[in-house]
Structures are given as C-alpha cells and as structure tokens.
Design a protein around this motif. Structure first.
Motif: not given
Length: 359
Positions: A197-198, A203-205, A208-210
């Motif tokens: 989960x972490x 990966x989602x973060x 979002x940055x990219x």
C-alpha cells in the motif's frame, strides 16, 4: 474603416524667426506637423515636456545662456526624444560636442526640403527602432527574472513534496522492513500488505510530480487530449465551465508547437481563474490555410488592454510576456483582445508544422 496615420509632430528650436518660419513651411509641405517654436534652450526643454513632440529640430547656436547642444542633452536625458541638429557651422569642435548627445541627425544650413525630409525620416525611423529595442530588452529582463523565479519555485515545490510525501513513505517502508527482520517468527502477510500500500502511494505521488512538470498525455496522445485534460483540471477548481471545440487534425504537430500551445492555454486559463470571474470559457483549435489557430475566449470582467501592455512592459504581467515569447519562438503571433466588462480573447496563429516522421 482604418484610422488615418497621424503626421509626426516636430518641435522647432531656432532663434532666427525668418529661418524658423521657413522650416515650418517646409515641414508642412512634407506632411509633418510643427507643434511649436522655441528660441532659447530653456524654452525648448519646457516645450518638449509640455508638447511631447515626436522629434526636435535643434539649432546649435542659440541666443541664450544654454546652447542647442546643452538643451539637446537635457531633452535626451529627461524625455528620451530624438534630436536633429541644425547649424551653419561645421567646426570639428562643435561636431565632437554634438556627438556626445547622440543626435539622430545633422543638417548644415542652408538645406533643401529633400535633405530635411531625408534626415527627419531617418531620425524618426531610428527612434522607433530604438524604442522597440528598449521595449524588447525590458521584456527580456522581465522574462529572465520570471524564469529564475519560476525555476526556484518549482525546485522548492518538488523538494517539499519529495521530503514531506515520498520521504515519509520511504521511511515507513524502512520501518516495516526493520520490524519484519526483528519479528521473523510472525506471519509477514500484514507487513507485506502494508508495504505494498505504501509503495502504491509513493508511485502515485511520483506520477503527480511528473504530471505537474509535464503531462505525459501531451507526448502520448497529442495536443487536443492534453488541452481537454488541462481545461477540465483548471475548470474543476474554478467557477467557470469550459467548452472545448477542437477540429480534427490531419496529423500530429511538431513537439515544440504542441508544447507552446499547451502552455499558452494553461496560462490563459490560469489568468481567467484568478482574475476574470468568468462563467463560460470556449477553446477552439483548428487548421486554416496551412496555419494553426488556437483561441481561448471568456465572458469575464475583461481588462484595459493598454494598461495591461504597460504592466507587461514593466514586468508586472509576465504571464502575458511568457505567452508572447512562446508564440514568437514557434514563428507565431499572439493577439489579445479585451475591454472592461466585455470578456477577453487570446488567439495564437502560427505556421502549421507537422511531426517529423520517425526514421
């Protein structure tokens, strides 16, 4: 009907009344507008401040404490207006002094109407070119400051997100791994589930940055889907709705054109969100006469276009300068239309240039 061009306004500084009258008549015949006549240097400076002519014809030898060279220096310093010297003397010493004021021309008396026209025409042209150069320099300085500021802002944003978001997620994984090492006899399923989960959150973060730095949608699917995406994103956090009307494109555009179009629309929508109080925004994208035409129109408050251009010149509206610079880099033209209470329109027109085929 287009407005007629106004004749250039010229101030005459000459202490010989008959000579001044003759110059005035010649200027009128040549299509210029004499706006005043001064006989002394001090008077020439005052009249320049009051009348703001386009050019000053300045006699060097004046019957006053301040001669024409000193008056010209003051006019150039205070008002940045072009000065053409008139004199009956061509002594080297006078010429050397006159050159220090950076004159826009030099006429020896007596001179013909043709000589007058030639020198005045070239002086006015040179002044216009100088004004454009100064304007471009000011815009470039403002853009350079904005680039550095934006670069530092983006670095701070990425650094904060890396530290506060990714840093915490990676720390949590490390703690779980250390805990699993100490508790070898315990079932690892719960820790593995938590770690997965972490990792998903991390990966989602990263995504979002990219995406914040450059949307993959623009590279993968092209301009229209990317514009649809950014329009929906900005509209969702604003008070307006977006109607996107793209024409079906015959082929993908060159990457630099797609990037410029995307950033111009992004900036335009951001400005609308911040200032316009609009309820409806329309974006059109079409291919016309071998050119790309992109238009963003809103029904918001509008603004004073002349005041906006002045702020942009002084670096107070760098978003507009950035859009204009992006348009210029792809060989295009950015036109902005607006008036208080009448909404605004930003239109980019640039040469159509397709994506080069892969080798």
């Amino acid at each position: 009907m287009p407005l007629a061009l106004q004749p250039s306004r010229i101030l005459i500084v000459e202490d010989e009344t008959i000579v001044a009258r003759d110059i005035r008549n010649q200027l009128i015949e040549l299509g210029y507008e004499p706006v005043g006549h001064a006989t002394r240097g001090e008077e020439a400076i005052a009249l320049t401040g009051d009348l703001r002519p386009d050019l000053v014809l300045m006699d060097i030898q004046l019957a006053s404490v301040m001669d024409g060279i000193a008056a010209a220096q003051a006019i150039r310093t205070q008002f940045a207006l072009p000065v053409v010297f008139l004199t009956a003397f061509d002594a080297d010493q006078i010429l050397e002094r006159a050159k220090l004021t950076e004159p826009f021309g030099y006429l020896l008396k007596p001179f013909s109407a043709r000589e007058l026209r030639t020198v005045v025409t070239m002086a006015l042209y040179k002044h216009q070119a100088e004004a454009k150069l100064i304007s471009s320099t000011c815009q470039l300085q403002a853009l350079s400051r904005r680039v550095l500021e934006a670069q530092e802002f983006e670095r701070r944003r990425v650094a904060v997100e890396l530290h506060d978001e990714l840093g915490q997620l990676l720390t949590a994984i490390k703690i779980n791994l250390q805990l699993g090492e100490r508790l070898k006899d315990c079932a690892p399923s719960e820790l593995n589930t938590e770690n997965i989960r972490i990792v998903d959150d991390a990966l989602n973060q990263v995504r979002r940055l990219a995406t914040g730095l450059r949307p993959a949608l623009l590279d993968d699917l092209g301009l229209s889907p990317a514009l649809q995406w950014i329009a929906e994103i900005i509209a969702a956090r604003s008070s307006f709705s977006v109607h996107f009307c793209p024409q079906e494109m015959p082929q993908r555009l060159a990457p630099d054109i797609e990037t410029a179009c995307f950033r111009i629309v992004q900036e335009a929508l951001t400005n609308i969100s911040r200032h316009a109080q609009a309820t409806q925004v329309t974006i059109t994208l079409c291919h016309e006469n071998n050119a790309l035409v992109l238009c963003v129109q809103d029904d918001g408050l509008g603004f004073d276009l002349a005041a906006m251009r002045q702020r942009a010149m002084l670096g107070g509206s760098v978003g507009v300068l950035g859009m204009q610079e992006r348009a210029s880099l792809i060989g295009g033209q950015l036109d902005i239309e607006s008036a208080p209470g009448q909404g605004s329109q930003v239109q980019l027109t640039c040469p159509w240039r397709a994506l080069a085929p892969s080798a």
